[in-house]
Design a protein around this motif. Structure first.
Motif, PDB file in Angstrom:
ATOM      1  N   CYS A   1     -28.693 -25.799  -2.811  1.00 30.05           N
ATOM      2  CA  CYS A   1     -29.944 -25.443  -2.387  1.00 30.05           C
ATOM      3  C   CYS A   1     -30.146 -26.988  -1.596  1.00 30.05           C
ATOM      4  CB  CYS A   1     -30.829 -24.573  -2.417  1.00 30.05           C
ATOM      5  SG  CYS A   1     -30.407 -22.699  -2.101  1.00 30.05           S
ATOM      6  N   ALA A   2     -30.326 -27.340  -2.794  1.00 28.67           N
ATOM      7  CA  ALA A   2     -30.823 -28.994  -3.162  1.00 28.67           C
ATOM      8  C   ALA A   2     -29.723 -30.186  -2.489  1.00 28.67           C
ATOM      9  CB  ALA A   2     -30.985 -29.901  -4.520  1.00 28.67           C
ATOM     10  N   GLY A   3     -28.651 -29.842  -2.707  1.00 31.16           N
ATOM     11  CA  GLY A   3     -27.173 -29.884  -2.052  1.00 31.16           C
ATOM     12  C   GLY A   3     -27.419 -30.449  -0.501  1.00 31.16           C
TER      13      GLY A   3
ATOM     14  N   TRP B   1     -38.352 -25.022   2.035  1.00 34.56           N
ATOM     15  CA  TRP B   1     -37.335 -24.479   3.484  1.00 34.56           C
ATOM     16  C   TRP B   1     -35.784 -24.141   3.591  1.00 34.56           C
ATOM     17  CZ3 TRP B   1     -41.358 -22.515   5.594  1.00 34.56           C
ATOM     18  CH2 TRP B   1     -42.381 -23.465   5.733  1.00 34.56           C
ATOM     19  N   ILE B   2     -34.752 -24.576   2.936  1.00 30.67           N
ATOM     20  CA  ILE B   2     -34.026 -23.653   2.625  1.00 30.67           C
ATOM     21  C   ILE B   2     -33.674 -22.718   1.392  1.00 30.67           C
ATOM     22  CG2 ILE B   2     -31.331 -24.519   1.460  1.00 30.67           C
ATOM     23  CD1 ILE B   2     -31.966 -26.213   3.848  1.00 30.67           C
ATOM     24  N   ARG B   3     -34.625 -23.005   0.450  1.00 31.28           N
ATOM     25  CA  ARG B   3     -34.521 -22.001  -0.422  1.00 31.28           C
ATOM     26  C   ARG B   3     -35.468 -20.616  -0.069  1.00 31.28           C
ATOM     27  NH1 ARG B   3     -35.952 -26.643  -5.032  1.00 31.28           N
ATOM     28  NH2 ARG B   3     -34.275 -26.642  -6.188  1.00 31.28           N
ATOM     29  N   VAL B   4     -36.356 -20.774   0.867  1.00 31.62           N
ATOM     30  CA  VAL B   4     -36.984 -19.834   1.442  1.00 31.62           C
ATOM     31  C   VAL B   4     -35.838 -19.111   2.329  1.00 31.62           C
ATOM     32  CG1 VAL B   4     -38.741 -19.006   3.279  1.00 31.62           C
ATOM     33  CG2 VAL B   4     -39.007 -20.798   1.774  1.00 31.62           C
ATOM     34  N   ALA B   5     -35.154 -20.074   2.541  1.00 29.95           N
ATOM     35  CA  ALA B   5     -34.108 -18.988   3.795  1.00 29.95           C
ATOM     36  C   ALA B   5     -33.193 -19.070   2.926  1.00 29.95           C
ATOM     37  CB  ALA B   5     -33.684 -19.957   4.974  1.00 29.95           C
ATOM     38  N   MET B   6     -32.350 -19.255   2.348  1.00 30.23           N
ATOM     39  CA  MET B   6     -31.531 -18.578   1.038  1.00 30.23           C
ATOM     40  C   MET B   6     -32.234 -17.281   0.216  1.00 30.23           C
ATOM     41  SD  MET B   6     -28.918 -18.237  -0.072  1.00 30.23           S
ATOM     42  CE  MET B   6     -27.723 -17.862  -1.045  1.00 30.23           C
ATOM     43  N   VAL B   7     -33.300 -16.688   0.055  1.00 35.25           N
ATOM     44  CA  VAL B   7     -33.792 -15.809  -0.027  1.00 35.25           C
ATOM     45  C   VAL B   7     -34.198 -14.396   0.835  1.00 35.25           C
ATOM     46  CG1 VAL B   7     -35.829 -15.127  -1.616  1.00 35.25           C
ATOM     47  CG2 VAL B   7     -35.022 -17.189  -1.876  1.00 35.25           C
TER      48      VAL B   7
ATOM     49  N   GLY C   1     -32.970 -14.478   3.783  1.00 33.95           N
ATOM     50  CA  GLY C   1     -31.665 -13.831   3.650  1.00 33.95           C
ATOM     51  C   GLY C   1     -30.733 -13.078   3.435  1.00 33.95           C
ATOM     52  N   THR C   2     -30.875 -13.594   1.929  1.00 34.97           N
ATOM     53  CA  THR C   2     -30.289 -12.437   0.900  1.00 34.97           C
ATOM     54  C   THR C   2     -31.296 -11.192   0.982  1.00 34.97           C
ATOM     55  OG1 THR C   2     -29.656 -14.169  -1.047  1.00 34.97           O
ATOM     56  CG2 THR C   2     -30.153 -11.937  -1.608  1.00 34.97           C
ATOM     57  N   LEU C   3     -32.496 -10.890   0.969  1.00 34.41           N
ATOM     58  CA  LEU C   3     -33.511  -9.994   0.749  1.00 34.41           C
ATOM     59  C   LEU C   3     -33.163  -9.227   1.815  1.00 34.41           C
ATOM     60  CD1 LEU C   3     -36.818 -11.265  -1.118  1.00 34.41           C
ATOM     61  CD2 LEU C   3     -35.102  -9.762  -1.943  1.00 34.41           C
ATOM     62  N   LEU C   4     -32.860  -9.836   2.946  1.00 35.89           N
ATOM     63  CA  LEU C   4     -32.576  -9.758   4.854  1.00 35.89           C
ATOM     64  C   LEU C   4     -31.008  -8.801   4.488  1.00 35.89           C
ATOM     65  CD1 LEU C   4     -34.525 -11.702   6.973  1.00 35.89           C
ATOM     66  CD2 LEU C   4     -35.529  -8.886   5.823  1.00 35.89           C
ATOM     67  N   GLY C   5     -30.577  -8.545   3.377  1.00 31.56           N
ATOM     68  CA  GLY C   5     -29.471  -8.001   3.909  1.00 31.56           C
ATOM     69  C   GLY C   5     -28.037  -8.553   3.929  1.00 31.56           C
ATOM     70  N   ALA C   6     -28.167 -10.139   3.967  1.00 28.33           N
ATOM     71  CA  ALA C   6     -27.571 -10.835   3.671  1.00 28.33           C
ATOM     72  C   ALA C   6     -26.715 -11.345   2.692  1.00 28.33           C
ATOM     73  CB  ALA C   6     -27.211 -11.483   4.288  1.00 28.33           C
ATOM     74  N   GLY C   7     -25.851  -9.849   2.103  1.00 28.32           N
ATOM     75  CA  GLY C   7     -25.567 -10.645   0.926  1.00 28.32           C
ATOM     76  C   GLY C   7     -24.374 -11.255   0.323  1.00 28.32           C
ATOM     77  N   PHE C   8     -23.797 -11.476   1.691  1.00 32.14           N
ATOM     78  CA  PHE C   8     -22.548 -12.660   1.479  1.00 32.14           C
ATOM     79  C   PHE C   8     -23.314 -13.745   1.240  1.00 32.14           C
ATOM     80  CE2 PHE C   8     -23.896 -13.224   5.924  1.00 32.14           C
ATOM     81  CZ  PHE C   8     -23.896 -14.140   5.975  1.00 32.14           C
TER      82      PHE C   8
ATOM     83  N   VAL D   1     -25.102 -15.031  -0.948  1.00 32.04           N
ATOM     84  CA  VAL D   1     -24.997 -14.959  -2.629  1.00 32.04           C
ATOM     85  C   VAL D   1     -23.086 -15.426  -2.505  1.00 32.04           C
ATOM     86  CG1 VAL D   1     -25.366 -13.926  -4.930  1.00 32.04           C
ATOM     87  CG2 VAL D   1     -27.029 -13.122  -2.984  1.00 32.04           C
ATOM     88  N   LEU D   2     -22.473 -14.610  -2.724  1.00 32.33           N
ATOM     89  CA  LEU D   2     -21.088 -14.838  -2.755  1.00 32.33           C
ATOM     90  C   LEU D   2     -20.879 -16.200  -2.252  1.00 32.33           C
ATOM     91  CD1 LEU D   2     -18.508 -14.026  -3.449  1.00 32.33           C
ATOM     92  CD2 LEU D   2     -18.254 -13.537  -1.165  1.00 32.33           C
ATOM     93  N   LEU D   3     -20.882 -16.293  -1.005  1.00 31.34           N
ATOM     94  CA  LEU D   3     -20.767 -17.653  -0.694  1.00 31.34           C
ATOM     95  C   LEU D   3     -21.904 -19.053  -1.545  1.00 31.34           C
ATOM     96  CD1 LEU D   3     -20.148 -19.799   2.070  1.00 31.34           C
ATOM     97  CD2 LEU D   3     -22.228 -19.412   3.238  1.00 31.34           C
ATOM     98  N   TYR D   4     -22.988 -18.360  -1.714  1.00 33.88           N
ATOM     99  CA  TYR D   4     -23.906 -19.813  -2.267  1.00 33.88           C
ATOM    100  C   TYR D   4     -22.991 -20.179  -3.815  1.00 33.88           C
ATOM    101  CZ  TYR D   4     -27.391 -21.407  -5.229  1.00 33.88           C
ATOM    102  OH  TYR D   4     -28.228 -22.444  -6.434  1.00 33.88           O
ATOM    103  N   LEU D   5     -22.859 -18.723  -4.756  1.00 33.53           N
ATOM    104  CA  LEU D   5     -21.900 -19.206  -5.513  1.00 33.53           C
ATOM    105  C   LEU D   5     -20.488 -19.800  -5.751  1.00 33.53           C
ATOM    106  CD1 LEU D   5     -22.269 -15.757  -7.473  1.00 33.53           C
ATOM    107  CD2 LEU D   5     -23.096 -17.608  -7.850  1.00 33.53           C
ATOM    108  N   VAL D   6     -19.835 -19.701  -4.555  1.00 32.09           N
ATOM    109  CA  VAL D   6     -18.302 -20.498  -3.954  1.00 32.09           C
ATOM    110  C   VAL D   6     -19.305 -21.379  -3.667  1.00 32.09           C
ATOM    111  CG1 VAL D   6     -16.502 -20.651  -2.481  1.00 32.09           C
ATOM    112  CG2 VAL D   6     -17.363 -17.994  -3.158  1.00 32.09           C
ATOM    113  N   ILE D   7     -19.658 -21.614  -2.933  1.00 34.02           N
ATOM    114  CA  ILE D   7     -20.567 -23.529  -3.088  1.00 34.02           C
ATOM    115  C   ILE D   7     -20.430 -23.896  -4.386  1.00 34.02           C
ATOM    116  CG2 ILE D   7     -21.489 -25.311  -1.897  1.00 34.02           C
ATOM    117  CD1 ILE D   7     -21.834 -23.059   0.623  1.00 34.02           C
ATOM    118  N   GLY D   8     -21.539 -23.091  -4.844  1.00 35.24           N
ATOM    119  CA  GLY D   8     -21.459 -23.587  -6.814  1.00 35.24           C
ATOM    120  C   GLY D   8     -20.442 -23.985  -7.833  1.00 35.24           C
TER     121      GLY D   8
END
Length: 129
Positions: free
Chosen positions: A20-22, A33-39, A41-48, A50-57
């Motif tokens: 998110c910082a990157g 705002w990036i972190r709020v969108a991430m959280v 989006g994850t809470l609204l059911g976009a589980g992908f 989390v997977l995308l975050y981990l892959v990028i990380g």
């Protein structure tokens, strides 16, 4: 040498992996705002996300140390963020700035080298007085 226009993980401002910082550093959007969108989006059911975050990380490179040194000047940071987001616009802005500087230099040169220069006349008047 590190590319200023590339995407890097921002480990200094990271909470977990620095994704998110990157993204915030790359786009110029506030990291909150990036972190709020991430959280959200994850809470609204976009589980992908989390997977995308981990892959990028795990796939992206950490931001090189020499790029952290450039953060002291906010103008440089803003310039490189604009360049990453819209390189064509940045090039047009730089060309426009150079054209403006060139025009002003031509005006100064014309003013200094013209025979009807008011300053030259005043100097001549002072010499003859």
């Amino acid at each position: 040498m590190a590319r200023r226009t590339g995407f890097y993980l921002d480990k200094r401002n990271a909470k977990f992996l620095g994704v998110c910082a990157g993204i915030a550093d790359y786009t110029g959007i506030d990291v909150l705002w990036i972190r709020v969108a991430m959280v959200s989006g994850t809470l609204l059911g976009a589980g992908f996300l989390v997977l995308l975050y981990l892959v990028i990380g795990f796939m992206a490179e950490a931001k090189p140390a020499e790029l952290y040194a450039g953060e002291v000047n906010p103008e440089d940071r803003a310039f490189w963020q604009k360049t990453r987001v819209a390189p064509g616009r940045s090039i047009r802005e730089v060309r426009s700035s150079f054209r403006d500087i060139d025009r002003r230099l031509r005006d100064i040169e014309a003013s200094v080298t013209s025979k009807n220069n008011r300053l030259a006349q005043e100097i001549d008047e002072l010499r003859h007085s």
